[in-house]
Scaffold this motif. Structure first.
Motif, PDB file in Angstrom:
ATOM      1  N   ALA A 115       0.761  -1.117  -0.165  1.00 58.55           N
ATOM      2  CA  ALA A 115       0.018   0.143  -0.038  1.00 58.55           C
ATOM      3  C   ALA A 115       0.708   1.232   0.060  1.00 58.55           C
ATOM      4  O   ALA A 115       0.648   2.166  -0.714  1.00 58.55           O
ATOM      5  N   LYS A 116       1.940   1.128   0.764  1.00 58.32           N
ATOM      6  CA  LYS A 116       2.938   2.398   0.748  1.00 58.32           C
ATOM      7  C   LYS A 116       3.553   2.951  -0.617  1.00 58.32           C
ATOM      8  O   LYS A 116       3.436   3.799  -1.072  1.00 58.32           O
ATOM      9  N   ILE A 117       3.660   1.503  -1.380  1.00 60.69           N
ATOM     10  CA  ILE A 117       4.104   1.715  -2.902  1.00 60.69           C
ATOM     11  C   ILE A 117       3.257   2.343  -3.776  1.00 60.69           C
ATOM     12  O   ILE A 117       3.611   3.248  -4.559  1.00 60.69           O
ATOM     13  N   ILE A 118       2.155   1.887  -3.550  1.00 64.18           N
ATOM     14  CA  ILE A 118       0.943   2.425  -4.180  1.00 64.18           C
ATOM     15  C   ILE A 118       0.668   4.063  -3.852  1.00 64.18           C
ATOM     16  O   ILE A 118       0.463   4.762  -4.889  1.00 64.18           O
ATOM     17  N   CYS A 119       0.706   4.085  -2.779  1.00 67.17           N
ATOM     18  CA  CYS A 119       0.529   5.576  -2.428  1.00 67.17           C
ATOM     19  C   CYS A 119       1.543   6.531  -2.892  1.00 67.17           C
ATOM     20  O   CYS A 119       1.349   7.623  -3.305  1.00 67.17           O
ATOM     21  N   ARG A 120       2.920   6.224  -2.966  1.00 68.76           N
ATOM     22  CA  ARG A 120       3.901   6.874  -3.475  1.00 68.76           C
ATOM     23  C   ARG A 120       3.761   7.147  -4.977  1.00 68.76           C
ATOM     24  O   ARG A 120       4.364   8.102  -5.273  1.00 68.76           O
ATOM     25  N   LEU A 121       3.062   6.218  -5.378  1.00 69.42           N
ATOM     26  CA  LEU A 121       2.811   6.532  -6.876  1.00 69.42           C
ATOM     27  C   LEU A 121       1.576   7.933  -7.079  1.00 69.42           C
ATOM     28  O   LEU A 121       1.791   8.274  -8.126  1.00 69.42           O
ATOM     29  N   ILE A 122       1.068   7.687  -6.216  1.00 66.88           N
ATOM     30  CA  ILE A 122      -0.289   8.645  -6.212  1.00 66.88           C
ATOM     31  C   ILE A 122       0.059  10.295  -5.368  1.00 66.88           C
ATOM     32  O   ILE A 122      -0.106  11.247  -6.191  1.00 66.88           O
ATOM     33  N   PHE A 123       0.799  10.166  -4.429  1.00 62.92           N
ATOM     34  CA  PHE A 123       0.870  11.272  -3.409  1.00 62.92           C
ATOM     35  C   PHE A 123       2.184  11.678  -3.376  1.00 62.92           C
ATOM     36  O   PHE A 123       3.049  10.819  -3.254  1.00 62.92           O
ATOM     37  N   PRO A 124       2.731  13.196  -3.648  1.00 67.35           N
ATOM     38  CA  PRO A 124       3.991  13.594  -3.080  1.00 67.35           C
ATOM     39  C   PRO A 124       4.076  13.441  -1.696  1.00 67.35           C
ATOM     40  O   PRO A 124       3.070  13.375  -0.993  1.00 67.35           O
ATOM     41  N   PRO A 125       5.233  13.249  -1.020  1.00 69.56           N
ATOM     42  CA  PRO A 125       5.204  12.885   0.310  1.00 69.56           C
ATOM     43  C   PRO A 125       4.875  13.834   1.316  1.00 69.56           C
ATOM     44  O   PRO A 125       4.083  13.460   2.413  1.00 69.56           O
ATOM     45  N   GLU A 126       4.824  14.999   0.928  1.00 68.25           N
ATOM     46  CA  GLU A 126       4.004  16.233   2.040  1.00 68.25           C
ATOM     47  C   GLU A 126       2.661  15.982   1.982  1.00 68.25           C
ATOM     48  O   GLU A 126       2.192  16.092   3.008  1.00 68.25           O
ATOM     49  N   VAL A 127       1.930  15.576   0.930  1.00 66.18           N
ATOM     50  CA  VAL A 127       0.496  15.410   0.924  1.00 66.18           C
ATOM     51  C   VAL A 127       0.253  14.063   1.589  1.00 66.18           C
ATOM     52  O   VAL A 127      -0.655  14.357   2.478  1.00 66.18           O
ATOM     53  N   LEU A 128       0.974  13.084   1.226  1.00 64.67           N
ATOM     54  CA  LEU A 128       0.534  11.805   2.170  1.00 64.67           C
ATOM     55  C   LEU A 128       0.806  11.919   3.813  1.00 64.67           C
ATOM     56  O   LEU A 128       0.060  11.727   4.327  1.00 64.67           O
ATOM     57  N   GLU A 129       1.798  12.755   3.927  1.00 61.33           N
ATOM     58  CA  GLU A 129       1.906  13.019   5.533  1.00 61.33           C
ATOM     59  C   GLU A 129       0.780  13.702   6.020  1.00 61.33           C
ATOM     60  O   GLU A 129       0.213  13.663   7.172  1.00 61.33           O
ATOM     61  N   LYS A 130       0.201  15.174   5.351  1.00 58.17           N
ATOM     62  CA  LYS A 130      -0.972  15.512   5.695  1.00 58.17           C
ATOM     63  C   LYS A 130      -2.034  14.634   5.903  1.00 58.17           C
ATOM     64  O   LYS A 130      -2.779  14.906   7.040  1.00 58.17           O
ATOM     65  N   LEU A 131      -2.187  13.887   5.024  1.00 57.60           N
ATOM     66  CA  LEU A 131      -3.233  12.873   4.888  1.00 57.60           C
ATOM     67  C   LEU A 131      -3.239  12.077   6.194  1.00 57.60           C
ATOM     68  O   LEU A 131      -4.261  11.840   6.889  1.00 57.60           O
ATOM     69  N   ILE A 132      -2.385  11.345   6.407  1.00 54.27           N
ATOM     70  CA  ILE A 132      -2.115  10.213   7.616  1.00 54.27           C
ATOM     71  C   ILE A 132      -2.195  11.282   8.968  1.00 54.27           C
ATOM     72  O   ILE A 132      -2.924  10.865   9.973  1.00 54.27           O
ATOM     73  N   GLU A 133      -1.692  12.368   9.198  1.00 53.87           N
ATOM     74  CA  GLU A 133      -1.565  13.403  10.238  1.00 53.87           C
ATOM     75  C   GLU A 133      -3.056  13.876  10.451  1.00 53.87           C
ATOM     76  O   GLU A 133      -3.600  13.569  11.490  1.00 53.87           O
ATOM     77  N   SER A 134      -4.206  13.903   9.413  1.00 57.04           N
ATOM     78  CA  SER A 134      -5.168  14.517   9.565  1.00 57.04           C
ATOM     79  C   SER A 134      -6.044  13.281  10.042  1.00 57.04           C
ATOM     80  O   SER A 134      -7.239  13.224  10.947  1.00 57.04           O
ATOM     81  N   ASN A 135      -5.693  11.885   9.663  1.00 58.82           N
ATOM     82  CA  ASN A 135      -6.637  11.046  10.083  1.00 58.82           C
ATOM     83  C   ASN A 135      -6.300  10.590  11.460  1.00 58.82           C
ATOM     84  O   ASN A 135      -7.320  10.298  12.392  1.00 58.82           O
ATOM     85  N   SER A 136      -5.061  10.784  12.064  1.00 56.31           N
ATOM     86  CA  SER A 136      -4.580  10.656  13.452  1.00 56.31           C
ATOM     87  C   SER A 136      -5.278  11.473  14.095  1.00 56.31           C
ATOM     88  O   SER A 136      -5.773  11.180  15.417  1.00 56.31           O
ATOM     89  N   THR A 137      -5.461  12.717  13.729  1.00 54.84           N
ATOM     90  CA  THR A 137      -5.911  13.967  14.633  1.00 54.84           C
ATOM     91  C   THR A 137      -7.749  13.639  14.798  1.00 54.84           C
ATOM     92  O   THR A 137      -8.152  13.804  15.790  1.00 54.84           O
ATOM     93  N   SER A 138      -8.335  13.269  13.782  1.00 54.34           N
ATOM     94  CA  SER A 138      -9.614  13.105  13.535  1.00 54.34           C
ATOM     95  C   SER A 138      -9.980  11.694  14.559  1.00 54.34           C
ATOM     96  O   SER A 138     -10.949  11.763  15.339  1.00 54.34           O
ATOM     97  N   GLN A 139      -9.123  10.817  14.738  1.00 52.64           N
ATOM     98  CA  GLN A 139      -9.340   9.428  15.578  1.00 52.64           C
ATOM     99  C   GLN A 139      -9.272   9.991  16.877  1.00 52.64           C
ATOM    100  O   GLN A 139     -10.165   9.553  17.836  1.00 52.64           O
ATOM    101  N   HIS A 140      -8.330  10.954  17.359  1.00 52.94           N
ATOM    102  CA  HIS A 140      -8.165  11.326  18.760  1.00 52.94           C
ATOM    103  C   HIS A 140      -9.242  12.162  19.248  1.00 52.94           C
ATOM    104  O   HIS A 140      -9.530  12.215  20.384  1.00 52.94           O
ATOM    105  N   THR A 141      -9.781  13.088  18.262  1.00 51.68           N
ATOM    106  CA  THR A 141     -10.938  13.882  18.730  1.00 51.68           C
ATOM    107  C   THR A 141     -12.265  13.007  18.542  1.00 51.68           C
ATOM    108  O   THR A 141     -13.199  13.751  19.186  1.00 51.68           O
ATOM    109  N   SER A 142     -12.507  12.041  18.034  1.00 48.88           N
ATOM    110  CA  SER A 142     -13.634  11.354  17.959  1.00 48.88           C
ATOM    111  C   SER A 142     -13.924  10.329  19.045  1.00 48.88           C
ATOM    112  O   SER A 142     -13.022  10.085  19.761  1.00 48.88           O
TER     113      SER A 142
END
Length: 220
Positions: A193-220
């Motif tokens: 899945a990491k390899i597939i994601c690197r084909l799709i997202f630049p590193p900074e975008v992927l990092e933001k998406l993961i951080e956003s998910n982590s934040t939403s899980q903590h607040t829910s």
């Protein structure tokens, strides 16, 4: 795939059962066919053996199927979505976890089906190949459209061709079959899945998406 195309590929059935008992017999033939095709191989299995395995007369086989090939086509039609890699959705906040889960679910279904042993033999058949190719083209189109949308939103690489990227994603998804062939039960879905994601997202975008998910899980 349009219904008229499906019938053209599979051909007209001698009979389509409506009563419960007849449906059970037809289903038993399908299951017996799948079992024997896997155990003995496509070429080594005949209609008489399939009927005997299903505990019905040979004539009953021909009541529902023109030949063993039509029975196999029916199995392929029923399970084609399990043979073809899943249509991946990376709009979730954590695309790595999501894609890894989808790949694992698809692989489990495919392994349970057992057709991975038959796939090389089946792909030699022109019409079966056509069914798979049509569905691959359909999935490719949807992935490509999502890549284009992601580009418009500034989420994916702008310098990569969406069509080639989509085919690459599908090839990586399908590589699970080969991985299992040489390393049984050792597929690392997260790494794939990491390899597939690197084909799709630049590193900074992927990092933001993961951080956003982590934040939403903590607040829910």
């Amino acid at each position: 795939m349009a219904k008229e195309q499906e019938h053209q590929l599979i051909g007209e059935y001698p009979s389509l059962p409506k009563q419960k008992r007849a449906l059970q017999k037809r289903q038993a033939l399908l299951e017996s066919g799948r079992t024997l095709f896997i155990e003995k191989g496509w070429e080594q299995t005949n209609a008489k053996e399939i009927a005997a395995h299903a505990h019905v007369a040979t004539g009953t086989f021909y009541r529902y199927f023109t030949d063993k090939r039509q029975l196999l086509m029916s199995i392929i039609e029923d399970y084609v979505d399990k043979i073809i890699p899943p249509e991946l959705n990376w709009t979730n906040n954590d695309p790595i976890s999501y894609i890894a889960q989808q790949l694992e679910t698809h692989d489990c279904h495919f392994q349970q089906l057992g057709l991975q042993k038959l796939l090389p033999e089946l792909l030699k058949d022109q019409q079966i190949n056509e069914i798979i190719k049509e569905n691959q083209t359909r999935i490719h189109k949807k992935i490509m459209q999502k890549l284009e949308t992601a580009k418009e939103q500034g989420l994916s690489w702008t310098d990569l061709d969406s069509s080639i990227t989509a085919w690459s994603i599908m090839s990586l998804s399908a590589s699970i079959i080969e991985i299992n062939r040489y390393q049984p039960n050792k597929t690392n879905y997260v790494e794939l899945a990491k390899i597939i994601c690197r084909l799709i997202f630049p590193p900074e975008v992927l990092e933001k998406l993961i951080e956003s998910n982590s934040t939403s899980q903590h607040t829910s």
